[in-house]
Motif scaffolding. Structure first.
Motif, mmCIF file in Angstrom:
data_model
loop_
_atom_site.group_PDB
_atom_site.id
_atom_site.type_symbol
_atom_site.label_atom_id
_atom_site.label_comp_id
_atom_site.label_asym_id
_atom_site.label_seq_id
_atom_site.Cartn_x
_atom_site.Cartn_y
_atom_site.Cartn_z
ATOM 1 N N LYS A 19 17.426 144.968 11.249
ATOM 2 C CA LYS A 19 16.700 144.807 12.505
ATOM 3 C C LYS A 19 15.783 143.589 12.474
ATOM 4 N N ARG A 21 16.271 140.885 10.666
ATOM 5 C CA ARG A 21 17.112 139.703 10.762
ATOM 6 C C ARG A 21 17.521 139.436 12.200
ATOM 7 N N ASP A 22 17.890 140.492 12.918
ATOM 8 C CA ASP A 22 18.269 140.327 14.323
ATOM 9 C C ASP A 22 17.093 139.835 15.159
ATOM 10 N N ARG A 25 16.612 136.182 14.440
ATOM 11 C CA ARG A 25 17.670 135.406 15.069
ATOM 12 C C ARG A 25 17.428 135.254 16.571
ATOM 13 N N ARG A 26 17.045 136.349 17.216
ATOM 14 C CA ARG A 26 16.755 136.282 18.653
ATOM 15 C C ARG A 26 15.556 135.390 18.938
#
Length: 315
Positions: A19, A21-22, A25-26
């Protein structure tokens, strides 16, 4: 022990790590989303014209080749033509004199006014607002108005000197090769004083008043206070004012065109006006691109100086 280590290495990452990492990234995508329009704008309206101008300086770019789209490569012919032209040397010298004279006048008078307006007196704010007027008027309008003021026969300035009996009633401010550049510099100083005053006035407001009180208790004179307290603490602002003033002054075109159009006898010809004349009067776009590149190079050098000065002051 090795079996335990191998099983730990093959174990899937926790849901919280995925989560995170996401989320990162976002966040990066959203950051690039905000930056992308500015990058595209810079590439389209600054990067492409700059590269195109450099390429054009190595091409035979005449009116005929402009319309048929065929501009053959001619090496350094344009550069050699410009650098061997006596007018380029004169324009470069006039640009140096115009820029240095304007900066010294604008900065000196602007600093004096900024220090003056730090004192409290009636109508302080009103007078500061009135001084901003030359900065707010478009430069072409200022140039046309000053052209009428400095007219040798019907100008207000010569009439004023006549009234005072100072004997300046027929001074050729804009029509004499020896006076024209001086007159243009004076007009540009008048236009640039408000910018210098406003920025320097803001810098003076940031200097702690306690330092001036300590200097007064130590018996420091006004000049000693200015030299030992005001100038050192105002140095970052002075650097910004001078560099930005240089970058805006070295490329001035509209004011000179409105006042003298580069004359008389090319006495007010600068790199900016020479670029304009080569490109849009003589339609020699290759030579105009060369002079434009020289002007861009000079501005870029001082832009780097400005960035370095800002970075060193920020440390």
């Amino acid at each position: 022990m090795s079996t335990t280590t191998a099983s730990a290495a093959t174990r899937p990452a926790p849901a919280a790590t995925v989560k995170q990492r996401d989320t990162r990234r976002r966040r990066k995508l959203s950051q690039w989303g905000f930056i992308a329009p500015a990058v595209v704008f810079m590439l389209l309206f600054f990067g492409y014209p700059l590269v195109r101008n450099v390429v054009m300086s190595f091409q035979d770019f005449s009116p005929s080749t402009f319309f048929d789209g065929k501009s053959p490569f001619n090496g350094t012919d344009n550069w050699s033509k410009v650098f061997h032209d006596d007018l380029f040397g004169k324009a470069l010298w006039h640009t140096i004199v115009f820029t240095i004279g304007s900066l010294l006048g604008q900065f000196g008078i602007g600093l004096a006014l900024a220090v003056f307006f730090t004192k409290r007196f009636p109508l302080n704010g009103v007078l500061r607002s009135l001084i901003l007027l030359p900065w707010l008027v478009p430069m072409v309008v200022s140039g046309i108005v000053w052209r009428r003021i400095l007219d040798q026969d019907t100008g207000v300035l010569n009439s004023f000197f006549d009234t005072l009996g100072l004997g300046g009633g027929h001074t050729p401010w804009l029509t004499s090769p020896g006076m024209a550049l001086f007159s243009v510099i004076m007009v540009n100083i008048w236009i640039g004083i408000p910018f210098n005053m406003v920025i320097l006035y803001g810098g003076l407001q940031e200097i702690p008043k306690e330092l001036y009180e300590a200097g007064s208790l130590d018996g420091a004179s006004a000049w000693r206070t200015f030299r030992s307290i005001t100038l050192p603490l105002l140095k970052p602002v002075i650097t910004v004012v001078l560099v930005l003033g240089f970058m805006s002054t070295v490329k001035i075109l509209d004011l000179i065109l409105a006042l003298t159009d580069g004359g008389p006898a090319d006495s007010t010809q600068t790199l900016g006006t020479l670029t304009y004349q080569n490109s849009f009067v003589q339609l020699d776009f290759g030579a105009g691109a060369v002079v434009g590149n020289v002007l861009i190079l000079i501005s870029a050098v001082f832009a780097v100086f400005y960035l370095r000065a800002n970075r060193s002051e920020g440390k």
